[in-house]
Design a protein around this motif. Structure first.
Motif, PDB file in Angstrom:
ATOM      1  N   ASP A  52      29.007 -36.239 -86.145  1.00 38.64           N
ATOM      2  CA  ASP A  52      29.251 -35.484 -85.845  1.00 38.64           C
ATOM      3  C   ASP A  52      27.447 -34.404 -85.180  1.00 38.64           C
ATOM      4  OD1 ASP A  52      27.413 -35.934 -88.036  1.00 38.64           O
ATOM      5  OD2 ASP A  52      28.911 -34.443 -89.651  1.00 38.64           O
ATOM      6  N   GLY A  53      27.469 -35.279 -85.343  1.00 39.91           N
ATOM      7  CA  GLY A  53      25.562 -35.137 -85.092  1.00 39.91           C
ATOM      8  C   GLY A  53      24.257 -35.356 -86.125  1.00 39.91           C
ATOM      9  N   LEU A  54      25.174 -34.757 -87.814  1.00 41.32           N
ATOM     10  CA  LEU A  54      24.084 -35.080 -88.765  1.00 41.32           C
ATOM     11  C   LEU A  54      24.405 -36.100 -88.788  1.00 41.32           C
ATOM     12  CD1 LEU A  54      25.527 -31.441 -90.329  1.00 41.32           C
ATOM     13  CD2 LEU A  54      23.711 -31.844 -88.593  1.00 41.32           C
ATOM     14  N   ARG A  55      22.324 -37.340 -88.452  1.00 41.90           N
ATOM     15  CA  ARG A  55      22.290 -38.563 -89.242  1.00 41.90           C
ATOM     16  C   ARG A  55      22.329 -38.527 -91.261  1.00 41.90           C
ATOM     17  NH1 ARG A  55      17.811 -42.028 -88.028  1.00 41.90           N
ATOM     18  NH2 ARG A  55      18.116 -44.108 -89.379  1.00 41.90           N
ATOM     19  N   VAL A  56      22.994 -38.343 -91.460  1.00 44.16           N
ATOM     20  CA  VAL A  56      22.703 -39.235 -92.883  1.00 44.16           C
ATOM     21  C   VAL A  56      21.966 -40.231 -93.682  1.00 44.16           C
ATOM     22  CG1 VAL A  56      23.987 -39.190 -95.726  1.00 44.16           C
ATOM     23  CG2 VAL A  56      25.043 -38.100 -93.847  1.00 44.16           C
ATOM     24  N   LEU A  57      20.796 -39.714 -93.615  1.00 45.37           N
ATOM     25  CA  LEU A  57      20.207 -40.867 -94.125  1.00 45.37           C
ATOM     26  C   LEU A  57      20.652 -41.730 -95.360  1.00 45.37           C
ATOM     27  CD1 LEU A  57      16.734 -39.274 -93.664  1.00 45.37           C
ATOM     28  CD2 LEU A  57      17.788 -40.500 -91.536  1.00 45.37           C
ATOM     29  N   GLY A  58      20.221 -42.871 -95.202  1.00 47.33           N
ATOM     30  CA  GLY A  58      20.634 -44.175 -96.072  1.00 47.33           C
ATOM     31  C   GLY A  58      21.791 -44.342 -95.976  1.00 47.33           C
ATOM     32  N   ALA A  59      22.760 -43.874 -95.335  1.00 48.68           N
ATOM     33  CA  ALA A  59      24.591 -44.152 -94.594  1.00 48.68           C
ATOM     34  C   ALA A  59      24.783 -44.533 -93.584  1.00 48.68           C
ATOM     35  CB  ALA A  59      25.123 -42.788 -95.995  1.00 48.68           C
ATOM     36  N   GLU A  60      23.960 -43.851 -92.991  1.00 51.31           N
ATOM     37  CA  GLU A  60      24.135 -43.825 -91.339  1.00 51.31           C
ATOM     38  C   GLU A  60      23.085 -43.832 -90.574  1.00 51.31           C
ATOM     39  OE1 GLU A  60      27.710 -40.554 -90.060  1.00 51.31           O
ATOM     40  OE2 GLU A  60      25.227 -39.382 -90.240  1.00 51.31           O
ATOM     41  N   PRO A  61      22.979 -45.719 -90.638  1.00 52.74           N
ATOM     42  CA  PRO A  61      21.984 -46.018 -89.240  1.00 52.74           C
ATOM     43  C   PRO A  61      22.091 -44.636 -87.772  1.00 52.74           C
ATOM     44  CG  PRO A  61      23.293 -47.645 -90.389  1.00 52.74           C
ATOM     45  CD  PRO A  61      23.873 -46.360 -90.534  1.00 52.74           C
ATOM     46  N   CYS A  62      23.287 -44.193 -87.327  1.00 53.03           N
ATOM     47  CA  CYS A  62      22.756 -43.655 -86.318  1.00 53.03           C
ATOM     48  C   CYS A  62      23.767 -42.187 -86.438  1.00 53.03           C
ATOM     49  CB  CYS A  62      22.368 -43.847 -84.969  1.00 53.03           C
ATOM     50  SG  CYS A  62      24.104 -44.405 -85.057  1.00 53.03           S
ATOM     51  N   ASP A  63      23.747 -41.209 -85.718  1.00 50.98           N
ATOM     52  CA  ASP A  63      24.922 -40.606 -85.680  1.00 50.98           C
ATOM     53  C   ASP A  63      24.541 -39.682 -83.947  1.00 50.98           C
ATOM     54  OD1 ASP A  63      26.933 -38.601 -85.220  1.00 50.98           O
ATOM     55  OD2 ASP A  63      26.858 -38.353 -87.611  1.00 50.98           O
ATOM     56  N   ASP A  64      25.214 -40.236 -83.019  1.00 57.02           N
ATOM     57  CA  ASP A  64      24.755 -38.971 -82.043  1.00 57.02           C
ATOM     58  C   ASP A  64      25.705 -38.525 -81.502  1.00 57.02           C
ATOM     59  OD1 ASP A  64      27.054 -40.888 -80.857  1.00 57.02           O
ATOM     60  OD2 ASP A  64      26.096 -42.256 -79.548  1.00 57.02           O
ATOM     61  N   ASN A  65      26.065 -37.407 -82.175  1.00 59.57           N
ATOM     62  CA  ASN A  65      27.926 -36.791 -81.872  1.00 59.57           C
ATOM     63  C   ASN A  65      28.559 -36.930 -81.130  1.00 59.57           C
ATOM     64  OD1 ASN A  65      27.978 -34.098 -82.504  1.00 59.57           O
ATOM     65  ND2 ASN A  65      27.424 -33.675 -80.275  1.00 59.57           N
ATOM     66  N   ASN A  66      28.734 -38.035 -81.141  1.00 56.20           N
ATOM     67  CA  ASN A  66      30.418 -38.727 -80.470  1.00 56.20           C
ATOM     68  C   ASN A  66      30.730 -39.684 -81.444  1.00 56.20           C
ATOM     69  OD1 ASN A  66      29.672 -41.232 -78.920  1.00 56.20           O
ATOM     70  ND2 ASN A  66      28.632 -39.753 -77.909  1.00 56.20           N
ATOM     71  N   THR A  67      31.708 -40.524 -81.227  1.00 54.37           N
ATOM     72  CA  THR A  67      32.855 -41.893 -81.153  1.00 54.37           C
ATOM     73  C   THR A  67      32.919 -42.952 -80.389  1.00 54.37           C
ATOM     74  OG1 THR A  67      34.954 -40.921 -82.268  1.00 54.37           O
ATOM     75  CG2 THR A  67      33.395 -40.510 -84.109  1.00 54.37           C
ATOM     76  N   VAL A  68      32.322 -42.194 -79.646  1.00 57.51           N
ATOM     77  CA  VAL A  68      32.467 -43.297 -78.302  1.00 57.51           C
ATOM     78  C   VAL A  68      31.215 -44.633 -78.430  1.00 57.51           C
ATOM     79  CG1 VAL A  68      31.959 -43.492 -76.060  1.00 57.51           C
ATOM     80  CG2 VAL A  68      32.185 -41.026 -76.591  1.00 57.51           C
ATOM     81  N   SER A  69      32.017 -45.639 -78.128  1.00 52.51           N
ATOM     82  CA  SER A  69      30.803 -46.565 -78.475  1.00 52.51           C
ATOM     83  C   SER A  69      30.227 -46.989 -76.941  1.00 52.51           C
ATOM     84  CB  SER A  69      31.703 -48.029 -79.202  1.00 52.51           C
ATOM     85  OG  SER A  69      32.075 -47.703 -79.894  1.00 52.51           O
ATOM     86  N   GLY A  70      29.390 -48.166 -76.950  1.00 56.64           N
ATOM     87  CA  GLY A  70      29.115 -48.486 -75.703  1.00 56.64           C
ATOM     88  C   GLY A  70      27.493 -47.489 -75.425  1.00 56.64           C
ATOM     89  N   ASP A  71      27.105 -46.720 -75.800  1.00 57.02           N
ATOM     90  CA  ASP A  71      25.808 -45.494 -75.702  1.00 57.02           C
ATOM     91  C   ASP A  71      24.536 -45.980 -76.497  1.00 57.02           C
ATOM     92  OD1 ASP A  71      27.442 -44.851 -78.220  1.00 57.02           O
ATOM     93  OD2 ASP A  71      27.282 -42.318 -76.940  1.00 57.02           O
ATOM     94  N   GLY A  72      24.564 -46.833 -77.961  1.00 59.13           N
ATOM     95  CA  GLY A  72      23.720 -46.870 -78.289  1.00 59.13           C
ATOM     96  C   GLY A  72      24.388 -46.656 -79.939  1.00 59.13           C
ATOM     97  N   CYS A  73      25.096 -45.970 -80.084  1.00 58.60           N
ATOM     98  CA  CYS A  73      26.008 -45.529 -81.978  1.00 58.60           C
ATOM     99  C   CYS A  73      27.084 -45.768 -81.537  1.00 58.60           C
ATOM    100  CB  CYS A  73      24.870 -44.050 -81.465  1.00 58.60           C
ATOM    101  SG  CYS A  73      25.535 -43.680 -83.562  1.00 58.60           S
ATOM    102  N   SER A  74      27.903 -46.833 -81.924  1.00 61.06           N
ATOM    103  CA  SER A  74      28.530 -46.573 -82.285  1.00 61.06           C
ATOM    104  C   SER A  74      30.434 -46.278 -82.931  1.00 61.06           C
ATOM    105  CB  SER A  74      29.235 -48.394 -82.733  1.00 61.06           C
ATOM    106  OG  SER A  74      29.007 -47.786 -84.278  1.00 61.06           O
ATOM    107  N   ALA A  75      30.880 -46.277 -82.404  1.00 56.44           N
ATOM    108  CA  ALA A  75      32.016 -44.889 -82.808  1.00 56.44           C
ATOM    109  C   ALA A  75      32.369 -45.106 -84.449  1.00 56.44           C
ATOM    110  CB  ALA A  75      33.455 -45.828 -82.714  1.00 56.44           C
ATOM    111  N   ARG A  76      31.439 -45.965 -85.181  1.00 61.46           N
ATOM    112  CA  ARG A  76      31.531 -45.931 -86.575  1.00 61.46           C
ATOM    113  C   ARG A  76      29.624 -46.430 -87.051  1.00 61.46           C
ATOM    114  NH1 ARG A  76      33.313 -51.284 -89.470  1.00 61.46           N
ATOM    115  NH2 ARG A  76      33.996 -49.654 -90.993  1.00 61.46           N
ATOM    116  N   CYS A  77      29.173 -45.247 -86.224  1.00 64.35           N
ATOM    117  CA  CYS A  77      27.604 -44.980 -86.516  1.00 64.35           C
ATOM    118  C   CYS A  77      26.525 -45.371 -87.356  1.00 64.35           C
ATOM    119  CB  CYS A  77      27.728 -43.786 -87.752  1.00 64.35           C
ATOM    120  SG  CYS A  77      28.251 -41.997 -86.674  1.00 64.35           S
TER     121      CYS A  77
END
Length: 93
Positions: A52-77
């Motif tokens: 969703d593009g909102l990185r939850v600190l302490g729970a999501e190491p990344c969130d790049d507003n998509n669930t596509v792997s291979g772009d630096g942030c995996s489908a599991r954030c």
């Protein structure tokens, strides 16, 4: 939870998905494992909403507003090998 509550995780601590007023916090999704009565009567389990593009600190190491792997942030954030997450944006080291 009751029908007047968006969520109920049996505490009044903010930052865990369900706030003091029993409202779902931004970037989170809460569901009750009690599906018999449409989530009513049970305690909720809250998890960050990956993609969703909102990185939850302490729970999501990344969130790049998509669930596509291979772009630096995996489908599991999760930050992918060879990338670093800085704030909410990804960059190569």
């Amino acid at each position: 939870r009751t029908s007047a509550e968006e969520c109920d995780d049996n505490n009044t601590i903010a930052g865990d998905g369900c706030n003091y007023y029993c409202e779902v916090e931004e970037g989170w999704m809460c569901q009750s494992p009690n599906r018999t009565y449409g989530d009513l009567g049970g305690l909720d389990e809250c998890t960050p909403t990956c993609g969703d593009g909102l990185r939850v600190l302490g729970a999501e190491p990344c969130d790049d507003n998509n669930t596509v792997s291979g772009d630096g942030c995996s489908a599991r954030c999760q930050v992918e090998r060879g990338w670093e997450c800085d704030g909410g944006s990804l960059r190569r080291p």
